[in-house]
Every structure is written in structure tokens, then in C-alpha cells.
Design a protein around this motif. Structure first.
Motif, PDB file in Angstrom:
ATOM      1  N   GLN A 464      12.144 -39.350  22.511  1.00  0.00           N
ATOM      2  CA  GLN A 464      10.742 -39.358  23.265  1.00  0.00           C
ATOM      3  C   GLN A 464      10.409 -40.068  23.033  1.00  0.00           C
ATOM      4  OE1 GLN A 464       7.600 -36.371  22.696  1.00  0.00           O
ATOM      5  NE2 GLN A 464       9.068 -34.632  23.268  1.00  0.00           N
ATOM      6  N   LYS A 465      10.810 -40.923  21.530  1.00  0.00           N
ATOM      7  CA  LYS A 465       9.813 -42.374  21.582  1.00  0.00           C
ATOM      8  C   LYS A 465      10.571 -43.328  20.904  1.00  0.00           C
ATOM      9  CE  LYS A 465       5.446 -39.613  20.514  1.00  0.00           C
ATOM     10  NZ  LYS A 465       4.069 -39.380  19.493  1.00  0.00           N
ATOM     11  N   GLY A 466      11.771 -42.813  21.320  1.00  0.00           N
ATOM     12  CA  GLY A 466      13.072 -43.545  20.695  1.00  0.00           C
ATOM     13  C   GLY A 466      13.020 -44.117  19.276  1.00  0.00           C
ATOM     14  N   PRO A 467      13.292 -45.090  18.189  1.00  0.00           N
ATOM     15  CA  PRO A 467      13.988 -45.161  17.195  1.00  0.00           C
ATOM     16  C   PRO A 467      12.549 -44.967  16.268  1.00  0.00           C
ATOM     17  CG  PRO A 467      15.014 -46.712  18.015  1.00  0.00           C
ATOM     18  CD  PRO A 467      14.708 -46.587  19.160  1.00  0.00           C
ATOM     19  N   GLY A 468      12.401 -44.806  14.899  1.00  0.00           N
ATOM     20  CA  GLY A 468      11.078 -44.688  14.216  1.00  0.00           C
ATOM     21  C   GLY A 468      11.960 -44.994  12.971  1.00  0.00           C
ATOM     22  N   LEU A 469      11.165 -45.247  11.562  1.00  0.00           N
ATOM     23  CA  LEU A 469      11.397 -45.020  10.298  1.00  0.00           C
ATOM     24  C   LEU A 469      11.335 -43.574   9.625  1.00  0.00           C
ATOM     25  CD1 LEU A 469       9.198 -47.794   9.466  1.00  0.00           C
ATOM     26  CD2 LEU A 469      11.174 -47.458  10.261  1.00  0.00           C
ATOM     27  N   VAL A 470      12.308 -43.134   8.950  1.00  0.00           N
ATOM     28  CA  VAL A 470      13.545 -41.482   8.643  1.00  0.00           C
ATOM     29  C   VAL A 470      13.078 -42.067   7.077  1.00  0.00           C
ATOM     30  CG1 VAL A 470      14.115 -39.500   8.658  1.00  0.00           C
ATOM     31  CG2 VAL A 470      13.879 -40.879  10.685  1.00  0.00           C
ATOM     32  N   PHE A 471      12.116 -41.251   5.722  1.00  0.00           N
ATOM     33  CA  PHE A 471      12.357 -41.749   4.880  1.00  0.00           C
ATOM     34  C   PHE A 471      12.776 -40.602   4.459  1.00  0.00           C
ATOM     35  CE2 PHE A 471       9.654 -44.479   6.240  1.00  0.00           C
ATOM     36  CZ  PHE A 471       9.860 -45.646   4.964  1.00  0.00           C
ATOM     37  N   THR A 472      14.317 -40.374   4.046  1.00  0.00           N
ATOM     38  CA  THR A 472      15.004 -38.739   3.420  1.00  0.00           C
ATOM     39  C   THR A 472      15.071 -39.033   1.743  1.00  0.00           C
ATOM     40  OG1 THR A 472      17.105 -40.112   3.269  1.00  0.00           O
ATOM     41  CG2 THR A 472      15.956 -38.973   5.169  1.00  0.00           C
ATOM     42  N   ARG A 473      14.804 -40.195   1.449  1.00  0.00           N
ATOM     43  CA  ARG A 473      15.337 -40.259  -0.367  1.00  0.00           C
ATOM     44  C   ARG A 473      14.058 -39.658  -0.801  1.00  0.00           C
ATOM     45  NH1 ARG A 473      17.978 -46.061   0.158  1.00  0.00           N
ATOM     46  NH2 ARG A 473      20.295 -45.259   2.137  1.00  0.00           N
ATOM     47  N   PHE A 490      19.061 -43.363  15.116  1.00  0.00           N
ATOM     48  CA  PHE A 490      17.749 -43.499  15.524  1.00  0.00           C
ATOM     49  C   PHE A 490      16.994 -44.161  14.063  1.00  0.00           C
ATOM     50  CE2 PHE A 490      18.156 -38.875  15.299  1.00  0.00           C
ATOM     51  CZ  PHE A 490      17.629 -38.558  14.437  1.00  0.00           C
ATOM     52  N   ASN A 491      17.688 -43.628  13.212  1.00  0.00           N
ATOM     53  CA  ASN A 491      16.970 -44.599  12.212  1.00  0.00           C
ATOM     54  C   ASN A 491      17.083 -45.677  11.782  1.00  0.00           C
ATOM     55  OD1 ASN A 491      14.968 -44.923   9.447  1.00  0.00           O
ATOM     56  ND2 ASN A 491      16.926 -42.730   8.637  1.00  0.00           N
ATOM     57  N   ALA A 492      15.778 -46.757  12.158  1.00  0.00           N
ATOM     58  CA  ALA A 492      15.412 -48.103  11.740  1.00  0.00           C
ATOM     59  C   ALA A 492      15.182 -48.180  10.224  1.00  0.00           C
ATOM     60  CB  ALA A 492      14.319 -48.196  12.846  1.00  0.00           C
ATOM     61  N   LEU A 493      15.557 -47.505   9.750  1.00  0.00           N
ATOM     62  CA  LEU A 493      15.500 -48.060   8.256  1.00  0.00           C
ATOM     63  C   LEU A 493      16.513 -47.960   7.417  1.00  0.00           C
ATOM     64  CD1 LEU A 493      13.851 -48.012   5.232  1.00  0.00           C
ATOM     65  CD2 LEU A 493      14.097 -45.298   4.808  1.00  0.00           C
ATOM     66  N   GLU A 494      18.070 -47.451   8.444  1.00  0.00           N
ATOM     67  CA  GLU A 494      18.668 -47.056   8.171  1.00  0.00           C
ATOM     68  C   GLU A 494      20.475 -47.918   8.844  1.00  0.00           C
ATOM     69  OE1 GLU A 494      19.738 -45.790   4.558  1.00  0.00           O
ATOM     70  OE2 GLU A 494      17.963 -45.062   3.815  1.00  0.00           O
ATOM     71  N   ASN A 495      19.662 -48.190  10.029  1.00  0.00           N
ATOM     72  CA  ASN A 495      20.491 -48.452  10.861  1.00  0.00           C
ATOM     73  C   ASN A 495      20.195 -50.091  11.629  1.00  0.00           C
ATOM     74  OD1 ASN A 495      22.172 -49.503  13.404  1.00  0.00           O
ATOM     75  ND2 ASN A 495      21.395 -47.149  14.184  1.00  0.00           N
ATOM     76  N   PRO A 496      21.427 -50.979  10.660  1.00  0.00           N
ATOM     77  CA  PRO A 496      21.399 -52.322  11.256  1.00  0.00           C
ATOM     78  C   PRO A 496      20.906 -52.664  11.963  1.00  0.00           C
ATOM     79  CG  PRO A 496      23.209 -51.958   9.865  1.00  0.00           C
ATOM     80  CD  PRO A 496      22.601 -51.004   9.955  1.00  0.00           C
ATOM     81  N   ARG A 497      21.447 -52.016  12.724  1.00  0.00           N
ATOM     82  CA  ARG A 497      21.435 -52.577  14.551  1.00  0.00           C
ATOM     83  C   ARG A 497      20.003 -52.335  14.676  1.00  0.00           C
ATOM     84  NH1 ARG A 497      27.355 -50.102  17.005  1.00  0.00           N
ATOM     85  NH2 ARG A 497      28.045 -51.132  15.409  1.00  0.00           N
ATOM     86  N   LEU A 498      18.610 -51.518  14.933  1.00  0.00           N
ATOM     87  CA  LEU A 498      17.907 -51.406  14.760  1.00  0.00           C
ATOM     88  C   LEU A 498      16.735 -52.491  14.107  1.00  0.00           C
ATOM     89  CD1 LEU A 498      17.939 -47.471  14.951  1.00  0.00           C
ATOM     90  CD2 LEU A 498      18.114 -48.971  17.073  1.00  0.00           C
ATOM     91  N   ALA A 506       6.765 -43.278  11.982  1.00  0.00           N
ATOM     92  CA  ALA A 506       7.767 -42.790  11.164  1.00  0.00           C
ATOM     93  C   ALA A 506       7.660 -41.552  10.826  1.00  0.00           C
ATOM     94  CB  ALA A 506       7.200 -43.735   9.777  1.00  0.00           C
ATOM     95  N   ALA A 507       8.321 -40.527   9.267  1.00  0.00           N
ATOM     96  CA  ALA A 507       8.585 -39.753   9.539  1.00  0.00           C
ATOM     97  C   ALA A 507       9.125 -39.942   8.193  1.00  0.00           C
ATOM     98  CB  ALA A 507       9.469 -38.536   9.707  1.00  0.00           C
ATOM     99  N   VAL A 508       8.354 -38.777   7.119  1.00  0.00           N
ATOM    100  CA  VAL A 508       8.917 -38.715   5.541  1.00  0.00           C
ATOM    101  C   VAL A 508       9.409 -37.364   5.455  1.00  0.00           C
ATOM    102  CG1 VAL A 508       6.590 -39.266   4.588  1.00  0.00           C
ATOM    103  CG2 VAL A 508       8.495 -39.676   3.203  1.00  0.00           C
ATOM    104  N   LEU A 509      10.451 -36.759   4.464  1.00  0.00           N
ATOM    105  CA  LEU A 509      10.996 -35.838   3.930  1.00  0.00           C
ATOM    106  C   LEU A 509      10.718 -36.051   2.117  1.00  0.00           C
ATOM    107  CD1 LEU A 509      12.587 -33.237   4.494  1.00  0.00           C
ATOM    108  CD2 LEU A 509      14.427 -34.077   3.754  1.00  0.00           C
ATOM    109  N   ALA A 510       9.391 -34.169   2.435  1.00  0.00           N
ATOM    110  CA  ALA A 510       8.602 -35.006   0.723  1.00  0.00           C
ATOM    111  C   ALA A 510       8.041 -33.411   0.712  1.00  0.00           C
ATOM    112  CB  ALA A 510       7.253 -35.672   1.123  1.00  0.00           C
ATOM    113  N   ASN A 511       7.841 -32.942  -0.900  1.00  0.00           N
ATOM    114  CA  ASN A 511       7.471 -31.668  -1.095  1.00  0.00           C
ATOM    115  C   ASN A 511       6.108 -31.040   0.188  1.00  0.00           C
ATOM    116  OD1 ASN A 511       5.144 -29.634  -2.593  1.00  0.00           O
ATOM    117  ND2 ASN A 511       7.691 -29.419  -3.632  1.00  0.00           N
TER     118      ASN A 511
END
Length: 681
Positions: A464-473, A490-498, A506-511
């Protein structure tokens, strides 16, 4: 009594075969009968082997009938189709090893192309094709599993070619049927790790070995090439070593035969082997071997026979699939039909005058040793045994078919092939597929249901919204990179092409207990619970998704720097991960959420590094979070657990109560508080 002389006259094997089939079925599927199924089954197999030992065995021949070329092509095509059927839906999420190899493929261009990937014990050969596929098609569930499926399909064709170097067309065709439709050959093609390359290399190497032996006296350069081929398997995985060792011993026996006594080829062979082995030594292969053997916990004598015997039962009759990954879940790797053919094949070795029987016996023992010498059951450690088992199965199958009149042999071949193919497809598609979807299957294969659920949300959001920032660590525990691999498109944090600056979300995987803090920080965000039905004692995880506004970018920049700084190799042991985390501590200093994440991760790694024996040091690692970070319920509960393990029930009671009073408490703090109220002094 001595066995009857060999004869080409048809004779009945219906009795021994049906008896083998019955007792193998009893051992595979009779666990509901208690220990009696082992007593009756093994006794029955033993008596049937004695009965079969009195049967005549025909002399080796071309087979009961001719196999046309189109039949071979049909089997090869069907074998290819079986490998790609339900490719990305059978296993609904990558296991830990799948994700590890996907991560290494994505990082492959960042590492020097040495025989070993960075400082791990993984050679890089298997990564070449996966890296190329990711570069062209991008990482996805389909591409992650298409690569091993393709290599598995190649194994069928190369395996048939290898068999033809040693055996007549009919016997080679039976081996091709086993490779095309057998459960174990299909099963290894469903995982993205290097073991499918081991099987492919084994077939290719034995084919080259047979070609070299058939050609007889060759130039020194041919022996030099065989030396390189023998060592080349170590560029795939260490388990190729026993295969190359057996091949080298075979060649040296031939070269030292009394009629030849020609050691010239042996010197050329050693030269070729040395050429490929030296780069491995320079790259630290011996250290990698030491790491591998320590991980396998090798012992010289095993303290009991349960693990060595489990390797045999896993092959023929199975074991408990919940004990760990890479095991059959419905019977053994060989179904009762193929197990019966293998036992009939063992019987054929007693009258052969060639060296096939001795060679097959040596292969079985040598290829089983790397697993039997360890203190845990990991069937892929004995994967090379697939070749001698396939040979024995083909020999027994041919022997059984030869006992039929010629006009009935074709019908018997078709019916038996359909029977074992149907059993093994049920095992793969239904039994294994169903097991993968149950909670015990996710646990056994270290598959993360939270990351799978997060990926579904993120995929829809990115559409829907295109690439974003996904924090998985920012989660403690196992260094699971499955989501990090699959969100790369689609993760601009990890993909050098974005470009991260162009991300609108943005999205974060957290407790999940960090939700009140993140809500104050990003009031337009939304939490998606990921562990609601998994009963995680710390509350489990959530996916916090929020729009990126200009005022948020300085904080997100700090998050990005911390995430990129904390990027350990997933295979590292906890002490190495802890050391790497301590070195980048400054990246977590200027943000309260990052300080909480750092404290939780470092405490977890301290506890793991001590072998789960030093809760006091882990508790001290959490103390800083209580004063300088957000006092989330999961942090308070975790510290209470460490204090209780250290014997400080009063402090544990205090922290459980504090966790229960936190703005959000989805932990087991209330249960632990009630449990300790009558225990603490």
C-alpha cells in the motif's frame, strides 16, 4: 547350511519380501503397541533374514527386461515436478538454518570470496548460486526454496549418470526411481542449507570416480584432476570428507594392486588434492573443523547406545520428530517398501564375487560414524549414507523383480514404484506438511511464528505505502534473521537500493510491554500483537507500526545506527555476540528505548554465555535499565526471574510486584507473584 548356488532361473521371493514388509511396517507405525512392537518387529526381521539367507540369488545380469530411454526421461521429468510441487507452501516459514543461509547469501558480496564465509565454518560454494538468484529475483519464500529444489532436481539426473558408470541400465533405472520419488531425497531439497549440495556433489564425485575406473590407465593429469575432485567437497561442507576419503582409498587400492603397482598416479592425485586443500588450511579450515566437532559434541566412546541406535532407527523406522529438526515424521526416511528392498539388497552381497559388497559395507560404516560419534541426533550428519542405501535398495528391488516371470515383472515394477512413491509423497506432503503447521513443528525447526505474522502485516503495508524502515534486531534470544532476509525487498533499513529518507512509515519488532512507551513517543502508531496465543512468559512480541514524520527522523536515525552496529553473525555463540554487543554500546546510549533494548539483550546474552548458570551477572546487566530506561514490565519480570534463580526470593517478589504494577503487564508476573507469596521470607 550353505546358501544354494546362484541361478538365473526365476524363484519366489514373495514370502521373504512380504515378511520384511510386514515387520518394517510394524516397526514404523506400531508405536501404539508399546515396547512389544520393537520386540516382535526386530525378532521378525531377524528370523526373516535367516530365512532369506537360505534363498538362491541370481547372478548379476542386465535385469528382467529392457528399460527404454523415454521411460528414464519420464522419471526424470516427474522427479523435477515433485521437487517444485507446493514449493513455497509446504513449509510456511523458513527454519533457522534456511534464514541463516539466506542471510549469508545477502551478505555474500560484502565478504571476501574465500573458501570460508567470514569467520564461520561454512564454505562459500553453496552460496554462489543462492547469491545469484537473490540478485536476479530478490529474496522471497519462493526463491529461498527454489534454489535447493533445483539442486535436488540436478541430483536425480547426475545420480542416474553416476549409477551408469558402475551398473547396467536396469539397476541404474531403479536407483533413479529411488532418487526421484524417495522421501529422503525429496526432503533434503526442501531446505535452503548446504546439505542438498552435499548430496549433489556425492553423486557427481562417484560418477567421476566410476568414469575414471572404467577408463583404466589414464594420464597423470587425470589423476591430478581426481585429487582436486576428491578435496572439492570440503568447499561445500565438512561432511563431504568421508565421501572423498572413501574415494581416495578406492583409488589407492586399485593403484597398489599386485598386477599394477603403479604409484605414479597416486603422486599426481596427491598433488591435485594438495592444490585445493592448501587454500582451506590458509582460510582456517582446521579451526572450522574444531568448531564443527565441538558443536556436534564428539566423544570417542559414546556413554550409551541410544544415540548411535537412533541413527539406524531414523533411517528405517523413524524417531520422535519433536526432538529436533531434519527427522522423518511418519516412519523412517525409508518407507517399509524401500526398507524391505534394502534388506533384500543386503542379502545379494553374500554371493557377489566382485568388491561391491565390501565397498558398500565400508561406505555404510564410514558415512554413519560422523553422526554416531556425537551425543545428539542430527540425521543430516549421516546424509552421505543415502548413496549406499540407494544402491542396496536397487539391488534388492532388482532381485525381487527377477523372481517374477518376465511377463509379470513389469507389472510388479509399476505397482511397487507407485506404492513407495505414494507412501513417500504422503509422508512429505501430508505428514511433514501437517507437522510443520502445528506448534511442535514450529518449535522443532526453530521457526518463529511471530516473525511469520509480522511478515504478513509488513507485506500488505508495503504493497500500500511502498518501502519503509523495519527494525528487527531489538529482540533478545535466538539470533533469528528470517524476517530480516524476507523483508529485504521493501526494507529501506537493510536494502542498499532503497533510500531511508524516502520512507513514509516504520515498524519495529519489540516486546509487547513497550507499547505504552512507544505510544507516547509515536502517538499515531499502532500495535499488532504477534504472540497472543503462544503463552510467552515475558508477554511476547508485537509489531509497532507508525508513520514517519520529520520530528521523528533524528530518533529513527539513532535507531538505524544502533541496528546497523548490532549485526552479529547469526551462527556466533552467545559469548561472541555479547562481546560484539559490548563493543557497540555507545550506539544505544542516547535513547531510552535503545537503552532498554540494550539492557535486555545484554542480560540475555550474559545468561546464555554462562550456560544458564549465572543469573546474578544477568541481573546486574538489567539494573541499569531500571534507572536509565523505560521500566517496562518485561524488564522487571525478567530481573525477578534472575533473582529467583539466584536464590533471592524477596527481591524476586518485589520485582514481580513492580512488573504487575507497570503501565502494561502481559508477562507471567501475576502468576509468579502468587506462586512466591507463600515462599518468600
Amino acid at each position: 547350511m550353505a546358501p544354494a548356488p546362484s541361478s538365473n532361473k526365476p524363484f519366489s521371493l514373495h514370502g521373504p519380501f512380504l515378511s520384511f514388509l510386514f515387520f518394517n511396517s510394524l516397526l514404523s507405525f506400531g508405536s501404539g503397541l508399546g515396547p512389544w512392537h520393537w520386540i516382535v518387529g526386530l525378532s521378525g526381521l531377524g528370523l526373516t533374514c535367516l530365512w532369506d539367507g537360505r534363498r538362491p540369488i541370481p547372478a548379476p545380469g542386465p535385469g528382467p527386461f529392457h528399460i527404454p530411454g523415454w521411460a528414464v526421461m519420464v522419471v526424470l521429468i516427474l522427479g523435477l515436478a515433485f521437487r517444485f510441487f507446493r514449493l513455497d507452501s509446504l513449509s510456511v516459514w523458513p527454519c533457522y538454518d534456511d534464514a541463516l543461509w539466506g542471510w549469508m547469501a545477502l551478505k555474500f558480496h560484502e565478504a571476501a570470496v574465500w573458501p570460508l564465509f567470514l569467520d564461520s565454518n561454512f564454505p562459500t560454494t553453496h552460496l554462489w548460486g543462492l547469491d545469484l538468484l537473490f540478485r536476479t529475483a530478490g529474496p522471497s519464500l519462493f526463491s529461498l526454496w527454489a534454489y535447493p529444489a533445483f539442486l535436488s532436481a540436478l541430483t536425480v539426473g547426475i545420480g542416474y549418470w553416476a549409477a551408469r558408470q558402475f551398473f547396467p541400465p536396469f539397476l541404474s533405472f531403479l536407483a533413479c526411481l529411488f532418487l526421484s520419488f524417495g522421501f529422503w531425497p525429496l526432503f533434503i531439497g526442501r531446505f535452503a542449507d548446504q546439505m542438498v549440495s552435499v548430496s549433489l556433489w556425492e553423486c557427481a564425485y562417484f560418477g567421476l570416480l566410476g568414469l575414471y575406473i572404467r577408463k583404466g590407465a589414464l594420464s597423470g593429469w587425470a589423476a591430478f584432476g581426481m585429487g582436486m575432485a576428491t578435496v572439492s567437497g570440503l568447499y561445500i561442507f565438512i561432511s563431504c570428507g568421508p565421501i572423498g576419503f572413501l574415494g581416495a582409498c578406492t583409488l589407492f587400492v586399485i593403484w597398489s594392486a599386485p598386477k599394477r603397482r603403479d604409484l605414479g598416479p597416486a603422486l599426481w592425485f596427491l598433488g591435485g588434492a594438495l592444490v585445493l586443500f592448501l587454500p582451506l588450511l590458509l582460510a582456517g579450515w582446521m579451526e572450522a573443523w574444531r568448531t564443527y566437532t565441538q558443536a556436534g559434541a564428539w566423544h570417542s566412546p559414546h556413554p550409551d547406545l541410544s544415540i548411535p541406535l537412533s541413527y539406524l532407527t531414523t533411517l528405517f523406522w523413524g524417531t520422535d520428530p519433536a526432538q529436533g529438526p531434519y527427522r522423518p515424521v511418519w516412519g523412517g526416511f525409508l518407507d517399509p517398501v524401500l526398507s524391505s528392498f534394502v534388506l533384500l539388497g543386503i542379502g545379494t552381497l553374500r554371493t557377489r564375487k566382485d568388491s561391491l559388497g565390501l565397498w558398500t559395507l565400508c561406505a555404510l560404516v564410514l558415512f554413519l560414524l560422523p553422526g554416531m560419534a556425537t551425543d545428539s541426533l542430527e540425521p543430516f550428519r549421516v546424509l552421505p549414507v543415502l548413496a549406499p542405501l540407494g544402491l542396496l535398495g536397487a539391488l534388492g528391488w532388482e532381485r525381487w523383480l527377477t523372481s517374477f516371470p518376465e511377463k509379470r515383472a513389469l507389472a510388479a515394477l509399476i505397482l511397487s514404484a507407485l506404492a513407495f512413491a505414494a507412501l513417500d509423497q504422503y509422508h512429505l506432503q501430508t505428514a511433514y506438511g501437517g507437522f510443520c503447521r502445528r506448534p511442535e513443528g514450529w518449535k522443532a525447526y526453530s521457526r518463529s511464528p511471530e516473525r511469520s505474522r509480522a511478515f504478513e502485516r509488513l507485506t500488505a503495508l508495503a504493497a500500500q505505502k511502498g518501502p519503509g524502515l523495519v527494525f528487527t534486531r531489538f529482540m533478545p534470544g535466538l539470533c533469528d534473521v528470517s524476517l530480516e532476509v524476507l523483508d529485504r525487498p521493501f526494507n529501506a533499513l537493510e536494502n542498499p537500493r532503497l533510500d531511508p529518507a524516502q520512507s513514509s512509515w516504520a515498524a519495529v519488532l519489540a516486546n509487547v510491554n513497550y507499547r505504552p512507551f512507544l505510544l507516547r513517543r509515536f502517538p499515531k502508531g499502532k500495535a499488532y500483537a504477534l504472540s497472543q496465543d503462544l503463552d510467552r512468559p515475558d508477554g511476547g512480541s508485537m509489531l509497532w507500526v507508525f508513520p514517519v514524520e520529520e520530528r521523528d527522523r533524528p530518533a529513527l536515525q539513532r535507531w538505524m545506527e544502533a541496528s546497523q552496529a548490532d549485526s552479529p553473525h547469526p551462527q556466533w555463540d552467545p559469548p561472541y555476540q555479547l562481546r560484539a554487543l559490548l563493543e557497540v554500546r555507545s550506539a544505544f546510549e542516547e535513547d531510552p528505548f535503545l537503552r532498554a533494548v540494550y539492557a535486555e539483550k545484554s542480560a540475555d546474552l550474559v545468561f546464555r554465555s554462562s550456560g544458564f548458570r549465572d543469573p546474578r551477572s544477568a541481573r546486574e546487566a538489567l539494573d541499569r535499565a531500571m534507572t536509565e530506561a523505560f521500566p517496562a514490565a518485561n524488564l522487571l519480570w525478567r530481573r525477578g526471574v534472575y533473582e529467583e534463580l539466584a536464590g533471592d526470593s524477596r527481591s524476586a517478589l518485589r520485582d514481580y510486584a513492580a512488573a504487575h504494577r507497570a503501565p502494561l503487564d502481559l508477562t507471567h508476573a501475576a502468576l509468579d507473584l502468587a506462586r512466591l507469596k507463600g515462599v518468600a521470607p
